[in-house]
Every structure is written in structure tokens, then in C-alpha cells.
Design a protein around this motif. Structure first.
Motif, PDB file in Angstrom:
ATOM      1  N   GLU A   9      37.045  51.723 -11.006  1.00  0.00           N
ATOM      2  CA  GLU A   9      36.325  52.865 -10.425  1.00  0.00           C
ATOM      3  C   GLU A   9      37.257  54.000 -10.063  1.00  0.00           C
ATOM      4  OE1 GLU A   9      33.839  51.743  -7.251  1.00  0.00           O
ATOM      5  OE2 GLU A   9      32.514  50.524  -8.484  1.00  0.00           O
ATOM      6  N   HIS A  31      34.998  58.050 -19.279  1.00  0.00           N
ATOM      7  CA  HIS A  31      33.629  58.536 -19.383  1.00  0.00           C
ATOM      8  C   HIS A  31      33.420  59.701 -18.428  1.00  0.00           C
ATOM      9  CE1 HIS A  31      32.854  55.847 -15.835  1.00  0.00           C
ATOM     10  NE2 HIS A  31      32.012  56.805 -15.533  1.00  0.00           N
ATOM     11  N   LYS A  32      32.486  60.529 -18.771  1.00  0.00           N
ATOM     12  CA  LYS A  32      32.200  61.720 -17.976  1.00  0.00           C
ATOM     13  C   LYS A  32      31.691  61.295 -16.607  1.00  0.00           C
ATOM     14  CE  LYS A  32      29.705  66.091 -18.177  1.00  0.00           C
ATOM     15  NZ  LYS A  32      30.898  66.898 -17.896  1.00  0.00           N
ATOM     16  N   MET A  33      32.292  61.849 -15.561  1.00  0.00           N
ATOM     17  CA  MET A  33      31.911  61.489 -14.201  1.00  0.00           C
ATOM     18  C   MET A  33      30.534  62.057 -13.869  1.00  0.00           C
ATOM     19  SD  MET A  33      35.574  62.376 -12.386  1.00  0.00           S
ATOM     20  CE  MET A  33      35.194  61.832 -10.731  1.00  0.00           C
ATOM     21  N   THR A  34      29.762  61.269 -13.169  1.00  0.00           N
ATOM     22  CA  THR A  34      28.492  61.778 -12.665  1.00  0.00           C
ATOM     23  C   THR A  34      28.745  62.548 -11.368  1.00  0.00           C
ATOM     24  OG1 THR A  34      28.027  59.854 -11.275  1.00  0.00           O
ATOM     25  CG2 THR A  34      27.294  59.761 -13.588  1.00  0.00           C
ATOM     26  N   TYR A  35      27.764  63.334 -10.946  1.00  0.00           N
ATOM     27  CA  TYR A  35      27.895  64.078  -9.684  1.00  0.00           C
ATOM     28  C   TYR A  35      28.142  63.116  -8.526  1.00  0.00           C
ATOM     29  CZ  TYR A  35      26.575  66.992  -5.685  1.00  0.00           C
ATOM     30  OH  TYR A  35      26.552  67.654  -4.493  1.00  0.00           O
ATOM     31  N   GLN A  36      27.428  61.995  -8.485  1.00  0.00           N
ATOM     32  CA  GLN A  36      27.594  61.037  -7.385  1.00  0.00           C
ATOM     33  C   GLN A  36      28.978  60.413  -7.407  1.00  0.00           C
ATOM     34  OE1 GLN A  36      25.320  60.742  -4.847  1.00  0.00           O
ATOM     35  NE2 GLN A  36      27.128  59.770  -3.934  1.00  0.00           N
ATOM     36  N   GLU A  37      29.504  60.125  -8.599  1.00  0.00           N
ATOM     37  CA  GLU A  37      30.864  59.588  -8.695  1.00  0.00           C
ATOM     38  C   GLU A  37      31.880  60.600  -8.176  1.00  0.00           C
ATOM     39  OE1 GLU A  37      30.775  56.522 -12.488  1.00  0.00           O
ATOM     40  OE2 GLU A  37      30.905  58.670 -12.861  1.00  0.00           O
ATOM     41  N   ARG A 131      25.556  71.302  -9.383  1.00  0.00           N
ATOM     42  CA  ARG A 131      26.243  70.011  -9.425  1.00  0.00           C
ATOM     43  C   ARG A 131      27.174  69.936 -10.635  1.00  0.00           C
ATOM     44  NH1 ARG A 131      22.061  65.264  -7.492  1.00  0.00           N
ATOM     45  NH2 ARG A 131      21.656  66.108  -5.409  1.00  0.00           N
ATOM     46  N   GLY A 132      26.729  70.540 -11.732  1.00  0.00           N
ATOM     47  CA  GLY A 132      27.561  70.551 -12.932  1.00  0.00           C
ATOM     48  C   GLY A 132      28.892  71.240 -12.709  1.00  0.00           C
ATOM     49  N   VAL A 135      31.196  68.903 -10.722  1.00  0.00           N
ATOM     50  CA  VAL A 135      31.734  67.866 -11.605  1.00  0.00           C
ATOM     51  C   VAL A 135      32.826  68.437 -12.504  1.00  0.00           C
ATOM     52  CG1 VAL A 135      31.196  66.319 -13.537  1.00  0.00           C
ATOM     53  CG2 VAL A 135      29.631  66.474 -11.581  1.00  0.00           C
ATOM     54  N   GLU A 139      36.693  67.127 -12.617  1.00  0.00           N
ATOM     55  CA  GLU A 139      37.176  66.521 -13.869  1.00  0.00           C
ATOM     56  C   GLU A 139      38.379  67.282 -14.428  1.00  0.00           C
ATOM     57  OE1 GLU A 139      33.895  63.989 -16.212  1.00  0.00           O
ATOM     58  OE2 GLU A 139      33.865  66.122 -16.639  1.00  0.00           O
TER      59      GLU A 139
END
Length: 434
Positions: A9, A31-37, A131-132, A135, A139
Motif C-alpha cells: 500500500e 496503478h493509478k491512485m484513487t482519490y481516497q488512496e 478530486r482529479g 490526485v 502522483e
């Protein structure tokens, strides 16, 4: 072929172990991180003052300077107003943004902390950062952020500066996070500096006396940049005047000025913030702002900027009011306002955090009220049992609850239609009920 899956993680990557009769090898896929991650990583991995307290406080500006250099110094690509102070800086920042929006400008607004959503901290014309975009920023810069060991606040300031530069705002209102001199926002050269007032808050970082705290707040005064001081206080005015003279910065005390504007932000204490905001606008050069813009901006703060938690009435019958006031100076005005309410019985849902001087604040609360003690859901929240014990010393009597929302629900059950329920003591208490 056998495939074993392993998820790491912290690196937010996925590793696959491939085995066949000839060889064994790993393939790692990012992998592309999600907003929550992204949020989990920001909150958990890096220090955050609002949650952790003193451990997250940095003593210099080296990190934010390094980050902004990495980003291409976005803070130099737009004009700013810098707003500091102990109380009222959030409301004043929102008022300034609203007035500038009414004048037709594209306005960035950076404030902290957030109440419900992280994206509240960074807004343009009232719209929160996507949110994008959050992220994408993390990233793109995650390796640098980890290597540099940036704090939650430092990376958020950098994110705000980059967003405002990318979106080409005309001007951004930047609220100081903590103090001033060493705050991460203090690498900007604003058009106007604003210091609302000085109170005894965050004394473990800023000093034990009003003049010591004023020295830290005065650190946002810049060479030849006008500074507006919201309230003339005898313990602090000399500090500000001396610093302004050193910087050749024109200085105005807003409390000396006569003004008669009104605002949609409820609470008598907003009168001081209105004066401060209007004086700051009047000191701003190079922007066309009419009397009508000022008037409409002040009357439409909530609509234009979506400000919450300032003497906010959540419902009627029983009337439920929440307010983010959390220190002696802020609570003085808020509790004075509460006395003006008409009610049969008063119910107070109360929670606090550990760095507040309860021996100063608890005596200010009315003894004739039913108390619902609770702990805001952050690590530095004071336990409800401890709060109850300390409150009892000052004649404040009530019961303990497992959560803020449980305390609020019980107060609603107990209250009649003619009663008033007040929810406060901490920004984080208010955040949990909104």
C-alpha cells in the motif's frame, strides 16, 4: 504457471510473482491512485498539525521553498492578499474573495482546516479543486514529497499555488495556517497583508504573551506592502507599528475606521471582520472594485464562497446553532451572542482538543445549561470523560457521549421546540455534524 499477488500500500503498486519450470521472476505494475488512496496517504504518512499537534510543526520554510522551486515557483504567477491573525482570518478571507468575485475577477481562495472535504481548502470562485487535480498533483510529485519529507500542510500549500497558477486566477486570498513568520504560506509577496487580531492560541509554538504572538504574526508584513491590522490592541500595536516601519509598509488599523456595511454571515463578531475586509479592499491597488461590489460581496459570502460553520443555524424548533470558535477570544464573542438567544432551556454539545487552555475557556460557558460532553474524532481530541471532569470544576454539568453525533442526537431528543442547542468548542466538533 503459478501467480502470487502481493500488494504494497505504501508504494501503491502491485507485484506479481510468476513461476514456471524454467524461472521465477517479479513484475511490478504501478496503478493509478484513487482519490481516497491519495487522501489516506496524505493524512497517514505525513505530519498534519490539525491531527497531531506539535509533532507536525516545522521551524523553517526550507521545505516549502524547495517544493515551490520544484513546481516552478507558481506563487509568483498571480497576485495575492495574505490574511493572518488568531480569530476571524477565515471569515475575513471569504469576505475578501466574495467582494473580488462580485467585481468580476477570477479569485483563488486558500483556507484551512477543512470542515468536511479536503477540497474545501482550495477554491476558485467558490468552486472546490477537483478530486482529479488532487490526485494528479500527488502522483506527479509523490517521489519528491516523500524524499523531502514534506508535511501535510506544506504539500497542500504547494498544491494550492500550482492550481491557482494553472487556472490563471487574477488574485488569490491566502489564509495563514499557523502563526505567520514561519508559516508555509509566507513565501508570497502580497498586494496587501492582513492581520485580524491577536489572542492567546497555539502558545506552545508562538509564545506565551500577546506581544510574542504578535511578533510571529507580524512576520507576514513585507517591504513596501500595505498592512491592515483588524483590531488595535494595546499589548500588540507597538509590535506591528515597529515591524511596519522597518519594512516601510503603510499600516492601517481597521478598528479605527467608521464603516456601516452588513454581511450575510451571522454573529455580531463578524462586524470586526467586515471592517478588516473592507479596509483591505481599500488598500488594494490596481483592481477596479466599486462600492456596489463591496456591498454585494459582503451580503453574498455564503453563496459566493460556500463558507460554513460560522454561527450557522442548522435547524429551527429546536434551534440548533454551530460555531467553530475554539479559543478564549473567539468564544468571548460567540458566547456573548449566545446570551442574546431566546430559549426555554439551553443545551450545549461540547468537545475540545488538547492544546487549548480549558482553565481559561470553560469558566466562560454558562452554568445554566445541559452539557453533552464528547470527543472530536481526531488523535488530539480530549476524551469526553476528561472534559466532563474539568468542566465539573467550573459548575458545568452534563453527561458523556461516545461521539459528537451521538451527543447531538441526544440533545435533540431532550430539547423542546422552545430550546436552543449550541454545538462547538472545536472546529472538528462542527465538522462532524455538518
Amino acid at each position: 504457471m503459478e501467480m502470487l499477488h502481493q500488494n504494497n500500500e505504501e508504494q501503491l503498486s502491485t507485484s506479481f510473482l510468476f513461476q514456471n519450470k524454467f524461472s521465477t521472476f517479479f513484475i511490478t505494475l504501478k496503478h493509478k491512485m484513487t482519490y481516497q488512496e491519495v487522501l489516506d496517504w496524505m493524512f497517514a504518512q505525513l505530519p498534519m498539525y490539525q491531527r497531531q499537534g506539535q509533532a507536525a510543526f516545522k521551524k523553517d520554510l526550507t521545505n516549502i521553498i524547495a517544493l515551490c522551486e520544484e513546481l516552478g515557483n507558481p506563487q509568483e504567477k498571480f497576485k495575492t492578499i495574505h490574511v493572518g491573525g488568531t480569530n476571524g482570518k477565515g471569515s475575513t478571507s471569504h469576505m475578501l474573495a466574495s467582494i473580488l468575485q462580485e467585481a468580476g475577477y477570477k479569485v483563488g481562495l486558500y483556507t484551512s482546516p477543512h470542515l468536511k472535504n479536503f477540497t474545501e481548502r482550495i477554491r476558485i470562485n467558490g468552486e472546490e479543486i477537483s478530486r482529479g487535480s488532487v490526485v494528479k498533483f500527488i502522483e506527479k510529485n509523490k517521489t519528491f514529497l516523500e524524499k523531502q519529507g514534506l508535511s501535510f500542510f506544506e504539500m497542500t500549500v504547494g498544491m494550492a499555488f500550482e492550481e491557482f497558477a494553472n487556472q490563471k486566477v487574477d488574485i488569490a486570498v491566502i489564509e495563514v495556517g499557523l502563526g505567520g513568520r514561519l508559516d508555509s504560506t509566507n513565501i508570497i509577496t502580497p498586494e496587501v497583508s492582513v492581520i485580524t487580531n491577536i489572542g492567546l492560541d497555539h502558545t506552545q509554538f508562538l509564545g506565551e504573551t500577546l506581544s510574542e504572538i504578535a511578533f510571529e504574526k507580524a512576520g507576514i508584513i513585507k517591504n513596501n506592502v500595505p498592512v491592515v491590522i483588524g483590531e488595535r490592541q494595546k499589548e500588540t500595536e507597538k509590535v506591528f507599528i515597529t515591524k511596519a516601519e522597518e519594512c516601510n509598509a503603510p499600516i492601517v488599523f481597521a478598528s479605527d475606521e467608521e464603516q456601516h456595511y452588513t454581511t450575510d454571515l451571522l454573529g455580531d463578531y463578524q462586524k470586526n471582520n467586515v471592517k478588516t475586509a473592507v479596509e483591505a479592499i481599500q488598500q488594494l491597488k490596481g483592481f477596479a472594485i466599486s462600492e456596489e461590489n463591496i456591498k454585494n460581496g459582503l451580503l453574498n459570502v455564503v453563496k459566493n464562497t460556500n463558507l460554513k460553520g460560522r454561527w450557522q443555524v442548522l435547524q429551527e424548533y429546536p434551534k440548533v446553532i454551530c460555531d467553530t470558535a475554539h479559543n478564549k477570544e473567539g468564544l468571548f464573542y460567540t458566547l456573548k451572542q449566545l446570551k442574546k438567544e431566546n430559549y426555554k432551556q439551553l443545551h450545549i454539545v461540547l468537545g475540545v482538543v488538547s492544546d487549548k487552555n480549558l482553565n481559561e475557556t470553560l469558566p466562560m460557558f454558562p452554568q445554566k445549561a445541559n452539557y453533552y460532553f464528547c470527543k472530536p474524532n481526531i488523535p488530539r481530541g480530549v476524551s469526553a470523560d476528561e472534559l466532563q471532569n474539568q468542566a465539573n470544576v467550573f459548575g458545568l454539568v452534563g453527561k458523556v457521549f461516545d461521539s459528537v453525533n451521538q451527543a447531538l442526537e441526544k440533545s435533540k431528543v431532550n430539547a423542546s421546540k422552545e430550546d436552543v442547542i449550541y454545538v462547538g468548542g472545536s472546529t472538528f466538533v462542527v465538522a462532524e455534524i455538518l
